[in-house]
Design an enzyme around this catalytic site. Structure first.
Site, PDB file in Angstrom:
ATOM      1  N   CYS A  82     -10.776  48.002  62.633  1.00 34.27           N
ATOM      2  CA  CYS A  82     -10.637  47.325  63.925  1.00 34.27           C
ATOM      3  C   CYS A  82      -9.178  47.269  64.383  1.00 34.27           C
ATOM      4  CB  CYS A  82     -11.203  45.908  63.794  1.00 34.27           C
ATOM      5  SG  CYS A  82     -11.035  44.988  65.314  1.00 34.27           S
ATOM      6  N   CYS A 110      -7.901  38.431  64.706  1.00 34.60           N
ATOM      7  CA  CYS A 110      -9.285  37.948  64.579  1.00 34.60           C
ATOM      8  C   CYS A 110      -9.360  36.743  63.647  1.00 34.60           C
ATOM      9  CB  CYS A 110     -10.177  39.076  64.062  1.00 34.60           C
ATOM     10  SG  CYS A 110     -11.879  38.568  63.895  1.00 34.60           S
ATOM     11  N   GLU A 146     -23.025  51.175  85.752  1.00 30.54           N
ATOM     12  CA  GLU A 146     -23.129  49.792  85.290  1.00 30.54           C
ATOM     13  C   GLU A 146     -24.558  49.262  85.430  1.00 30.54           C
ATOM     14  OE1 GLU A 146     -21.145  48.150  83.582  1.00 30.54           O
ATOM     15  OE2 GLU A 146     -19.413  49.449  83.742  1.00 30.54           O
ATOM     16  N   CYS A 157     -14.651  45.931  60.214  1.00 28.01           N
ATOM     17  CA  CYS A 157     -13.404  45.179  60.391  1.00 28.01           C
ATOM     18  C   CYS A 157     -12.190  45.954  59.897  1.00 28.01           C
ATOM     19  CB  CYS A 157     -13.502  43.841  59.673  1.00 28.01           C
ATOM     20  SG  CYS A 157     -14.779  42.785  60.353  1.00 28.01           S
ATOM     21  N   CYS A 185     -17.029  46.433  66.432  1.00 29.42           N
ATOM     22  CA  CYS A 185     -17.416  45.034  66.215  1.00 29.42           C
ATOM     23  C   CYS A 185     -18.902  44.893  66.559  1.00 29.42           C
ATOM     24  CB  CYS A 185     -16.550  44.120  67.080  1.00 29.42           C
ATOM     25  SG  CYS A 185     -16.675  42.394  66.609  1.00 29.42           S
TER      26      CYS A 185
HETATM   27 FE1  SF4 Z   1     -14.819  42.191  65.087  1.00 29.87          FE
HETATM   28 FE2  SF4 Z   1     -12.872  40.702  64.110  1.00 29.87          FE
HETATM   29 FE3  SF4 Z   1     -14.019  42.476  62.562  1.00 29.87          FE
HETATM   30 FE4  SF4 Z   1     -12.463  43.256  64.590  1.00 29.87          FE
HETATM   31  S1  SF4 Z   1     -11.868  42.154  62.781  1.00 29.87           S
HETATM   32  S2  SF4 Z   1     -14.468  44.115  64.010  1.00 29.87           S
HETATM   33  S3  SF4 Z   1     -12.922  41.689  66.096  1.00 29.87           S
HETATM   34  S4  SF4 Z   1     -14.996  40.683  63.449  1.00 29.87           S
END
Ligand code: SF4
Length: 508
Positions: free
Chosen positions: A263, A269, A97, A260, A253
């Site tokens: 994701c 989101c 970390e 997206c 992201c």
């Molecule tokens: Fe990021 Fe939302 Fe796109 Fe997922 S859907 S990558 S959380 S902006």
């Protein structure tokens, strides 16, 4: 890892995870009416929160499933998963970390492996010298991190009987240099404490998930994000959940072109939802449909502490990258320094360079560098040379003539808060040169020794610039490894040596 990580950690360094104590009331001047208290900030609207337990549960499940199948194979993750001893495990996570603050994962891997091989336990690190720590840390930047890590390890060994504190609160309270982020990361990953983390990646993901457009570096927003992270963290797999959220920010992201479509939490989101609604609305308008999708708006002008400021509303062209937003960064301080690669021939004619140690506090504390001195911004070149010649003289105890210094060029290095320019000179000396017992240590090193020493990346750049040769018009530089010049006059294009210069003139 995003450079934002440390910024967030620093913001997390606003101590205390519980509610903050109210600041003491100001005493009013005698007779003067007491000042009106500032109006309390409006609570954030529900669109910025995770208020539906069922949704939170689904989000956790989706994120963890994605993490289980897509996570990168990283050495600190393997150690955290396989090390049975809690102290060793916490130490292994702690080292990773600290190294990952301000530094990319790809860079850290090799440093981490070498560090853990050399100092596999807190006890081993506590016995190391600062010189050894600096040598291994060289090139990783932000050198005080390594020093502080070692100081804290010594404290654990000498004051806590070698036992790492077992909660995020105690880690932060008892270990110097451990802030809120690092404490929560160690506690959740090593001990399974349900403590959320907020780093740069988490800030980005949460701001997008919940359309948070207020300045994400402001204490008010950071506090909200910590509350959100603590509420979201999975109770049965907190360490994995935190790493999953950071992994999502690091690989999907991402700041500029988030993926997206891939994701795992896209259904939760709200930034993406807003983009989809805008697209749907635009296409309905194009088709001349009578019932367009209603526009999605912010909570209300000026009232919401987490919405974008009224002066910087949502920009449709940016899509989800409208979030997060940060106040403009402070410009780095501009600084100049003259530095000289002073070279002599060591045994077997191999070149050696003079390096000197920096003071034990301040920027690059305790690291080694070529003799350098700060320059005023508008100092003429002639004056730079004179100042540098005088500075060098203090190290080698012999007069140095400013005209002998060969200008190599300028090397720029950006430290976190300083835009540093080194004006690089070189000078070759013939024969042995005895160093003055000066206030700081100094030594002659071969190129190999130089690279293994605790020197900054900036100094490596300086040597590289020298190796590339003199600047145009300065004549060719002597080849590395070539035999030292004899005692005769230097030939055309070679550097005038200090000894040659000091030799009394011979009769014609
Ligand atoms: Fe990021 Fe939302 Fe796109 Fe997922 S859907 S990558 S959380 S902006």
């Amino acid at each position: 890892m995003s450079p934002l990580r440390a910024a967030a950690a620093a913001a997390g360094g606003l101590r205390g995870s519980g509610p903050r104590a109210a600041p003491p009331a100001r005493r009013s001047r005698k007779g003067a009416a007491p000042r009106k208290a500032a109006p309390a900030a409006a609570p954030p609207a529900s669109r910025h929160l995770f208020s539906d337990p069922a949704e939170t549960e689904t989000l956790r499940r989706n994120l963890l499933a994605w993490y289980d199948s897509c996570k990168r194979d990283l050495p600190w993750r393997t150690r955290a998963a396989t090390e049975p001893d809690a102290d060793r495990r916490a130490y292994a996570v702690w080292v990773s970390e600290v190294m990952l603050q301000q530094t990319q994962v790809a860079t850290v891997i090799d440093y981490y492996n070498r560090w853990m091989q050399k100092w596999p336990t807190l006890q081993a690190l506590a016995q190391a010298s600062l010189e050894e720590v600096n040598e291994l840390w060289a090139g990783l930047g932000y050198y005080s991190r390594g020093k502080r890590l070692q100081e804290a390890a010594r404290k654990v060994v000498s004051e806590l009987a070698g036992r790492m504190p077992r909660t995020a609160e105690d880690l932060q309270k008892l270990l110097p240099g451990v802030g809120r982020y690092t404490a929560a990361a160690i506690a959740s990953i090593s001990y399974g404490q349900a403590a959320g983390v907020v780093d740069g990646n988490v800030i980005r993901v949460l701001c997008r998930l919940r359309c948070i457009g207020a300045d994400s570096s402001s204490p008010a927003v950071i506090d909200q994000l910590w509350d959100m992270a603590n509420a979201l963290v999975d109770r049965s797999r907190p360490g994995d959940f935190n790493q999953a959220l950071m992994e999502l920010g690091a690989t999907v992201c991402v700041p500029r072109a988030p993926l997206c479509g891939e994701c795992p939490v896209k259904q939760h989101c709200r930034a993406r939802l807003r983009v989809e609604k805008e697209l749907a609305s635009a296409s309905q308008k194009l088709l001349g449909k009578a019932t367009p999708v209603p526009d999605v708006e912010d909570c209300g002008a000026g009232g919401c502490p987490l919405c974008p400021p009224a002066a910087e509303p949502w920009d449709s062209s940016l899509g989800v990258t409208n979030f997060p937003r940060k106040a403009a960064k402070k410009q780095p301080r501009v600084a100049r320094a003259a530095t000289c690669v002073l070279e002599r021939r060591g045994c077997h004619g191999a070149p050696q360079y003079l390096i000197v140690q920096r003071p034990s506090s301040g920027l690059l504390a305790g690291l080694w560098e070529f003799p350098s001195l700060p320059l005023a911004q508008d100092l003429r070149e002639e004056k730079q040379r004179e100042a540098l010649a005088e500075h060098l003289q203090a190290w080698i105890g012999q007069p140095v003539v400013a005209g002998d210094l060969q200008l190599v060029g300028e090397v720029v290095h950006i430290f976190s808060h300083i835009h540093q320019t080194y004006v690089v000179y070189s000078l070759s000396l013939d024969g042995d040169v005895t160093l003055e017992p000066a206030s700081c240590p100094s030594r002659w090193v071969t190129e190999e020794e130089f690279r293994a020493s605790a020197v900054s990346t900036a100094m490596k750049k300086v040597l590289k610039a020298c190796e590339k040769g003199s600047s145009p018009g300065q004549g060719s530089k002597r080849k590395r490894g070539a035999k030292a010049q004899g005692t005769g006059s230097p030939g055309p294009g070679t550097q005038l040596s200090l000894r040659a210069f000091l030799r009394p003139p011979t009769a014609p």
